[in-house]
Design an enzyme around this catalytic site. Sequence first.
Site, PDB file in Angstrom:
ATOM      1  N   ARG A  47       0.830  -1.214   0.000  1.00 11.12           N
ATOM      2  CA  ARG A  47       0.000   0.000   0.000  1.00 11.12           C
ATOM      3  C   ARG A  47       0.858   1.255   0.000  1.00 11.12           C
ATOM      4  O   ARG A  47       0.476   2.306  -0.502  1.00 11.12           O
ATOM      5  CB  ARG A  47      -0.977   0.025   1.183  1.00 11.12           C
ATOM      6  N   TYR A 100     -16.552  15.494 -15.259  1.00 10.98           N
ATOM      7  CA  TYR A 100     -17.006  14.102 -15.157  1.00 10.98           C
ATOM      8  C   TYR A 100     -18.045  13.989 -14.021  1.00 10.98           C
ATOM      9  O   TYR A 100     -17.901  14.630 -12.981  1.00 10.98           O
ATOM     10  CB  TYR A 100     -15.777  13.235 -14.863  1.00 10.98           C
ATOM     11  N   ASP A 172      -7.778  17.667 -15.228  1.00  6.27           N
ATOM     12  CA  ASP A 172      -8.062  16.249 -15.483  1.00  6.27           C
ATOM     13  C   ASP A 172      -7.843  16.045 -16.982  1.00  6.27           C
ATOM     14  O   ASP A 172      -8.635  16.493 -17.812  1.00  6.27           O
ATOM     15  CB  ASP A 172      -9.506  15.948 -15.064  1.00  6.27           C
ATOM     16  N   LYS A 197      -9.080   4.768 -18.982  1.00  2.78           N
ATOM     17  CA  LYS A 197      -9.591   5.120 -20.307  1.00  2.78           C
ATOM     18  C   LYS A 197      -8.502   4.944 -21.367  1.00  2.78           C
ATOM     19  O   LYS A 197      -7.993   3.861 -21.529  1.00  2.78           O
ATOM     20  CB  LYS A 197     -10.149   6.545 -20.277  1.00  2.78           C
TER      21      LYS A 197
HETATM   22  C1  LIG Z   1     -13.750   8.084 -16.300  1.00  3.58           C
HETATM   23  C2  LIG Z   1     -13.295   9.434 -15.901  1.00  3.58           C
HETATM   24  C3  LIG Z   1     -12.939   9.703 -14.560  1.00  3.58           C
HETATM   25  C4  LIG Z   1     -13.019   8.649 -13.491  1.00  3.58           C
HETATM   26  O1  LIG Z   1     -12.153   7.593 -13.728  1.00  3.58           O
HETATM   27  P1  LIG Z   1     -12.389   6.122 -13.135  1.00  3.58           P
HETATM   28  O2  LIG Z   1     -11.139   5.412 -13.509  1.00  3.58           O
HETATM   29  O3  LIG Z   1     -13.635   5.580 -13.766  1.00  3.58           O
HETATM   30  O4  LIG Z   1     -12.568   6.269 -11.657  1.00  3.58           O
HETATM   31  C5  LIG Z   1     -12.501  10.965 -14.236  1.00  3.58           C
HETATM   32  N1  LIG Z   1     -12.439  11.949 -15.161  1.00  3.58           N
HETATM   33  C6  LIG Z   1     -12.785  11.731 -16.446  1.00  3.58           C
HETATM   34  C7  LIG Z   1     -12.688  12.851 -17.424  1.00  3.58           C
HETATM   35  C8  LIG Z   1     -13.232  10.477 -16.858  1.00  3.58           C
HETATM   36  O5  LIG Z   1     -13.585  10.277 -18.135  1.00  3.58           O
END
Ligand SMILES: *Cc1c(COP(=O)(O)O)cnc(C)c1O
Length: 385
Positions: A47, A100, A172, A197
Site C-alpha cells: 500500500r 465528469y 483532469d 480510459k
Molecule cells: C472516467 C473518468 C474519470 C473517473 O475515472 P475512473 O477510472 O472511472 O474512476 C474521471 N475523469 C474523467 C474525465 C473520466 O472520463
Amino acid sequence: MRPDPLPASLSTPVVTPLMPSVVYASATPDELDLQYEGYENGYTYSREGHPNADVLAARIDRMEGGQGGVMTASGMAAVSAVLMGCLAAGDHVIGGDQLYGRSLRLMAEDLPRLGIETTLADSTDVDAIADAMRPNTKLVLIEVVSNPTLRIADLAEISALCRDMGVLLAVDNTFTTPALLKPFDHGADIVIHSVTKLLSGHSDVMAGYVCARDPDLNARLETFVVTSGMTPSPFDCWLGERGLLSFEVRLDRAQSTAARLADHLGSHPKVSRVLYPGRDDHPEAARAKALMGGQGGNMVSFVVPGGREVANAVARGAEGIAFAPTLGDVGTTLSHPASSSHRALTAEAREALGMPEGFFRVSVGLEDPDALIAVFDRALDGVPG
Ligand SMILES: *Cc1c(COP(=O)(O)O)cnc(C)c1O
C-alpha cells in the site's frame, strides 16, 4: 518461509515482471532504518508503494513532463486525492460545470459535508471562473475537453488567472491525453488521469494517476493516497503498463478515424449537429486548434433530431458497437447521456447544456474506418423520417 531465489539468468526479461508481493523483507533493523531515513530505496508494504506502480507512474511522468507522479486505484481516487489531499475545511474550490459526473458529485455532495465550499462555473469562459473566485479559493479543477459536449476550456486564460491569484490549477487530462495536450506546459499545477480510459485502453484495468509540479505538494498527495488506501494493485499496474505501450499507435488510429466519422456525420441528412474539436464548425474551433495543434481526439458527439424512439433506433441499429458508458476502449463505444450520465437532469437542463434527447457520444476505437462508417450509416438508415 521465504521464497527460493529466482534461477540465475545472464539475460534479462524484456517485459516488466509482475510483483504481487504485499510485504518486503529486510535483513536487519539497520537496513530498515536506511530505507525509512531515505538513504536507500526499498519497498516495505505494497500500500505504501510497489514496483509495478512506480514503473507505470514513471512512464506517465515522461509523457506528461511530470516527476514522481502517483498511481491510484481509479481515476476518481486521483480526483479525490487532489480535492481531499489539498483542501481543508473553510477552503473554497471551483470546478468546471461540465466535469465528469462523479467529480461533479464530489463537489456538490461530499466536499460541502466536509466544510469545503464549492462553486461550479463554465470553464469555456474565463470571466465565469473569475467571477466565482473568493478570498478563500484554493484550487480550480477543469477538464480541457468537456464530456459529452466536447466544449473547450479557456485553459490559457484560466491558467493566467490562477497564477495571478495564487490559486492551484488542476487539470483532469483523461480526455485529452498527453498526446493532445500537456497541462504542465500550459501552467497547470496538478495533472490527473483516469488511466482506465485511453492510456491503458483495453477496458480491463481501473487505475488513476496524479502528479503535482511542486515536489512538496506532490509528497502530500502521495501521503494522502497511501494513508487513505487508494494504492492500485500490482496486477492492474502491470496490465496498465502493457496497455500503455501501444497508446500512441492506438490514439493515432482512433483519432484519424474519428475525424473521418465526424466529417461523414456532418454531411449526413439525418444528423442535425456534429461536435468534434478538429472541425471548423466547432464552437471553440480556434481555441481547440491552438491548444491541441489541430488534433481533435477520438471522441465525436452528434445529434439526431427526435425523441426516445429515434434514440432507441440509433442504439439498436449500431450493430457490433457496444452501447456502453465508457470511453477509450479498443472497440468503439456509443453512449447516450440522456439515459446514462445525465439522466438525473431534467430534459430542459440537458437542452440548456446542448444535449437534447437525440444526443450521442461516440468513443472511436480501432475498427476499420470504412466498416465503422458503414455501421453508422446503417444505424441512421433505421431512423424514421
Ligand atoms: C472516467 C473518468 C474519470 C473517473 O475515472 P475512473 O477510472 O472511472 O474512476 C474521471 N475523469 C474523467 C474525465 C473520466 O472520463
